[in-house]
Motif scaffolding. Structure first.
Motif, PDB file in Angstrom:
ATOM      1  N   TYR A  78      -5.576  -4.044  11.667  1.00  0.00           N
ATOM      2  CA  TYR A  78      -5.702  -2.958  12.325  1.00  0.00           C
ATOM      3  C   TYR A  78      -4.579  -2.931  13.211  1.00  0.00           C
ATOM      4  O   TYR A  78      -4.210  -1.895  13.736  1.00  0.00           O
ATOM      5  N   GLY A  79      -4.082  -4.088  13.518  1.00  0.00           N
ATOM      6  CA  GLY A  79      -2.886  -3.840  14.687  1.00  0.00           C
ATOM      7  C   GLY A  79      -1.418  -3.709  13.902  1.00  0.00           C
ATOM      8  O   GLY A  79      -0.654  -3.310  14.272  1.00  0.00           O
ATOM      9  N   SER A  80      -1.686  -3.624  12.534  1.00  0.00           N
ATOM     10  CA  SER A  80      -0.582  -3.184  11.867  1.00  0.00           C
ATOM     11  C   SER A  80      -0.641  -1.701  11.165  1.00  0.00           C
ATOM     12  O   SER A  80       0.283  -1.281  10.894  1.00  0.00           O
ATOM     13  N   PHE A  81      -1.824  -1.239  10.961  1.00  0.00           N
ATOM     14  CA  PHE A  81      -2.193   0.002  10.457  1.00  0.00           C
ATOM     15  C   PHE A  81      -3.729   0.236  10.682  1.00  0.00           C
ATOM     16  O   PHE A  81      -4.377  -0.780  10.252  1.00  0.00           O
ATOM     17  N   ASN A  82      -3.882   1.257  11.385  1.00  0.00           N
ATOM     18  CA  ASN A  82      -5.274   1.605  11.587  1.00  0.00           C
ATOM     19  C   ASN A  82      -5.878   2.623  10.629  1.00  0.00           C
ATOM     20  O   ASN A  82      -6.063   3.682  10.888  1.00  0.00           O
ATOM     21  N   GLY A  83      -6.046   1.858   9.541  1.00  0.00           N
ATOM     22  CA  GLY A  83      -6.744   2.467   8.311  1.00  0.00           C
ATOM     23  C   GLY A  83      -5.776   3.229   7.531  1.00  0.00           C
ATOM     24  O   GLY A  83      -4.512   3.025   7.609  1.00  0.00           O
ATOM     25  N   PHE A  84      -6.161   3.552   6.243  1.00  0.00           N
ATOM     26  CA  PHE A  84      -5.234   4.145   5.278  1.00  0.00           C
ATOM     27  C   PHE A  84      -6.203   4.948   4.253  1.00  0.00           C
ATOM     28  O   PHE A  84      -7.270   4.868   4.139  1.00  0.00           O
ATOM     29  N   LYS A  85      -5.093   5.905   3.679  1.00  0.00           N
ATOM     30  CA  LYS A  85      -5.822   6.926   2.456  1.00  0.00           C
ATOM     31  C   LYS A  85      -5.086   6.486   1.356  1.00  0.00           C
ATOM     32  O   LYS A  85      -3.938   6.573   1.363  1.00  0.00           O
ATOM     33  N   PHE A  86      -5.748   6.168   0.483  1.00  0.00           N
ATOM     34  CA  PHE A  86      -5.190   5.741  -0.899  1.00  0.00           C
ATOM     35  C   PHE A  86      -5.593   6.773  -2.044  1.00  0.00           C
ATOM     36  O   PHE A  86      -6.960   6.643  -2.471  1.00  0.00           O
ATOM     37  N   GLN A  87      -4.833   7.156  -3.149  1.00  0.00           N
ATOM     38  CA  GLN A  87      -5.452   7.873  -4.229  1.00  0.00           C
ATOM     39  C   GLN A  87      -4.718   7.383  -5.502  1.00  0.00           C
ATOM     40  O   GLN A  87      -3.462   7.353  -5.456  1.00  0.00           O
TER      41      GLN A  87
ATOM     42  N   LEU B 253       0.864  -1.056  -0.226  1.00  0.00           N
ATOM     43  CA  LEU B 253       0.058  -0.072  -0.012  1.00  0.00           C
ATOM     44  C   LEU B 253       0.929   1.301   0.137  1.00  0.00           C
ATOM     45  O   LEU B 253       0.541   2.466  -0.707  1.00  0.00           O
ATOM     46  N   GLN B 254       1.715   1.186   0.828  1.00  0.00           N
ATOM     47  CA  GLN B 254       2.704   2.563   0.863  1.00  0.00           C
ATOM     48  C   GLN B 254       3.444   2.596  -0.493  1.00  0.00           C
ATOM     49  O   GLN B 254       3.571   3.841  -0.972  1.00  0.00           O
ATOM     50  N   ALA B 255       3.701   1.510  -1.108  1.00  0.00           N
ATOM     51  CA  ALA B 255       4.465   1.568  -2.363  1.00  0.00           C
ATOM     52  C   ALA B 255       3.702   2.248  -3.381  1.00  0.00           C
ATOM     53  O   ALA B 255       4.014   2.736  -4.123  1.00  0.00           O
ATOM     54  N   ALA B 256       2.464   1.941  -3.469  1.00  0.00           N
ATOM     55  CA  ALA B 256       1.294   2.219  -4.266  1.00  0.00           C
ATOM     56  C   ALA B 256       1.036   3.887  -3.890  1.00  0.00           C
ATOM     57  O   ALA B 256       0.096   4.569  -4.585  1.00  0.00           O
ATOM     58  N   GLY B 257       1.501   4.404  -2.496  1.00  0.00           N
ATOM     59  CA  GLY B 257       1.132   5.786  -2.451  1.00  0.00           C
ATOM     60  C   GLY B 257       0.084   6.073  -1.521  1.00  0.00           C
ATOM     61  O   GLY B 257      -0.270   7.057  -0.977  1.00  0.00           O
ATOM     62  N   ALA B 258      -0.249   4.889  -0.681  1.00  0.00           N
ATOM     63  CA  ALA B 258      -1.143   4.898   0.427  1.00  0.00           C
ATOM     64  C   ALA B 258      -0.405   5.645   1.695  1.00  0.00           C
ATOM     65  O   ALA B 258       0.837   5.511   1.956  1.00  0.00           O
ATOM     66  N   LEU B 259      -1.248   6.363   2.346  1.00  0.00           N
ATOM     67  CA  LEU B 259      -0.787   6.774   3.723  1.00  0.00           C
ATOM     68  C   LEU B 259      -1.290   5.852   4.727  1.00  0.00           C
ATOM     69  O   LEU B 259      -2.547   5.790   4.888  1.00  0.00           O
TER      70      LEU B 259
ATOM     71  N   SER C 298      -4.968   7.566 -10.192  1.00  0.00           N
ATOM     72  CA  SER C 298      -5.460   8.528 -11.014  1.00  0.00           C
ATOM     73  C   SER C 298      -6.934   8.193 -11.142  1.00  0.00           C
ATOM     74  O   SER C 298      -7.648   9.058 -11.857  1.00  0.00           O
ATOM     75  N   SER C 299      -7.535   7.134 -10.750  1.00  0.00           N
ATOM     76  CA  SER C 299      -9.051   6.871 -11.015  1.00  0.00           C
ATOM     77  C   SER C 299      -9.701   6.778  -9.804  1.00  0.00           C
ATOM     78  O   SER C 299     -10.893   6.675  -9.983  1.00  0.00           O
ATOM     79  N   SER C 300      -9.223   6.652  -8.519  1.00  0.00           N
ATOM     80  CA  SER C 300      -9.941   6.668  -7.422  1.00  0.00           C
ATOM     81  C   SER C 300      -9.197   7.165  -6.162  1.00  0.00           C
ATOM     82  O   SER C 300      -7.955   7.371  -6.083  1.00  0.00           O
ATOM     83  N   VAL C 301     -10.110   7.531  -5.138  1.00  0.00           N
ATOM     84  CA  VAL C 301      -9.599   7.907  -3.783  1.00  0.00           C
ATOM     85  C   VAL C 301     -10.302   6.721  -2.715  1.00  0.00           C
ATOM     86  O   VAL C 301     -11.621   6.856  -2.942  1.00  0.00           O
ATOM     87  N   ILE C 302      -9.570   6.185  -2.300  1.00  0.00           N
ATOM     88  CA  ILE C 302     -10.383   4.905  -1.261  1.00  0.00           C
ATOM     89  C   ILE C 302      -9.644   5.287   0.040  1.00  0.00           C
ATOM     90  O   ILE C 302      -8.367   5.438   0.295  1.00  0.00           O
ATOM     91  N   ASP C 303     -10.565   5.294   0.905  1.00  0.00           N
ATOM     92  CA  ASP C 303     -10.170   5.385   2.546  1.00  0.00           C
ATOM     93  C   ASP C 303     -10.510   4.127   3.218  1.00  0.00           C
ATOM     94  O   ASP C 303     -11.818   3.697   3.211  1.00  0.00           O
ATOM     95  N   LEU C 304      -9.610   3.382   4.061  1.00  0.00           N
ATOM     96  CA  LEU C 304     -10.047   2.514   4.964  1.00  0.00           C
ATOM     97  C   LEU C 304      -9.929   2.978   6.201  1.00  0.00           C
ATOM     98  O   LEU C 304      -9.011   3.449   6.551  1.00  0.00           O
ATOM     99  N   TRP C 305     -11.088   3.225   6.859  1.00  0.00           N
ATOM    100  CA  TRP C 305     -11.291   4.175   8.161  1.00  0.00           C
ATOM    101  C   TRP C 305     -10.679   3.467   9.141  1.00  0.00           C
ATOM    102  O   TRP C 305     -10.539   2.198   9.469  1.00  0.00           O
ATOM    103  N   SER C 306     -10.073   4.296  10.283  1.00  0.00           N
ATOM    104  CA  SER C 306      -9.591   3.899  11.438  1.00  0.00           C
ATOM    105  C   SER C 306     -10.725   3.167  12.370  1.00  0.00           C
ATOM    106  O   SER C 306     -11.802   3.477  12.144  1.00  0.00           O
ATOM    107  N   LEU C 307     -10.419   2.541  13.263  1.00  0.00           N
ATOM    108  CA  LEU C 307     -11.223   1.958  14.289  1.00  0.00           C
ATOM    109  C   LEU C 307     -12.338   3.129  14.744  1.00  0.00           C
ATOM    110  O   LEU C 307     -13.530   3.265  14.933  1.00  0.00           O
ATOM    111  N   LYS C 308     -11.610   4.175  15.156  1.00  0.00           N
ATOM    112  CA  LYS C 308     -12.310   5.299  15.811  1.00  0.00           C
ATOM    113  C   LYS C 308     -13.478   5.847  14.595  1.00  0.00           C
ATOM    114  O   LYS C 308     -14.675   6.198  15.061  1.00  0.00           O
ATOM    115  N   GLU C 309     -12.954   6.003  13.405  1.00  0.00           N
ATOM    116  CA  GLU C 309     -13.693   6.662  12.317  1.00  0.00           C
ATOM    117  C   GLU C 309     -14.925   5.518  11.985  1.00  0.00           C
ATOM    118  O   GLU C 309     -15.895   5.995  11.882  1.00  0.00           O
ATOM    119  N   ILE C 310     -14.693   4.113  11.957  1.00  0.00           N
ATOM    120  CA  ILE C 310     -15.860   3.383  12.014  1.00  0.00           C
ATOM    121  C   ILE C 310     -16.778   3.509  13.003  1.00  0.00           C
ATOM    122  O   ILE C 310     -18.041   3.415  12.903  1.00  0.00           O
TER     123      ILE C 310
END
Length: 138
Positions: free
Chosen positions: A45-54, A10-16, A56-68
């Motif tokens: 979630y024990g490895s990363f608590n959500g991510f933000k991925f963008q 995910l990080q290599a693809a540019g996700a935060l 050229s064609s989409s923006v996808i967020d996997l929310w943190s446990l708090k956001e869920i």
């Protein structure tokens, strides 16, 4: 793919990636919802608590446990299983729905009513490989 490998892809693809959730945060989340997450979701979630991925064609967020937890009223029941919103596609154009309690359940978009993957692993693998087929516009 292990959560650590998934995070690296995910990080290599540019996700935060979000900071990992602690065991206590996971426990509080499970208590709030009244169920135990699958081992896979606990590991993710024990490895990363959500991510933000963008890309050229989409923006996808996997929310943190708090956001869920903050959007916990967004759920539907199917086959006697509760699917809750775990993220969004194109900044709230649609919600990514998953069942955190049972292995092997599909991931789908709430408003479009389409299944995007057979399970969370397939969803995440398709996302990092660029093979996730989501609607391009609403």
């Amino acid at each position: 793919m292990s959560p650590k490998e998934l995070g690296a892809h995910l990080q290599a693809a540019g996700a935060l990636l979000g900071k990992p959730a602690s065991a206590e945060e996971i426990s509080v989340f499970e208590s709030q919802f009244g169920f135990s997450m699958t081992a896979r979701f606990r590991a993710i979630y024990g490895s990363f608590n959500g991510f933000k991925f963008q890309n050229s064609s989409s923006v996808i967020d996997l929310w943190s446990l708090k956001e869920i937890a903050e959007t916990s009223r967004t759920f539907i029941c199917s086959d006697n299983r509760r699917y809750i919103a775990i993220g969004d596609f194109l900044m709230d154009s649609d919600l990514i729905m998953a069942n955190l309690e049972f292995e092997g359940t599909p991931v789908f978009l709430l408003f479009e009513q389409i299944k995007v993957a057979e399970n969370v692993d397939q969803f995440l693998e398709r996302l990092v490989s660029g093979a996730l087929d989501l609607p391009s516009s609403f």
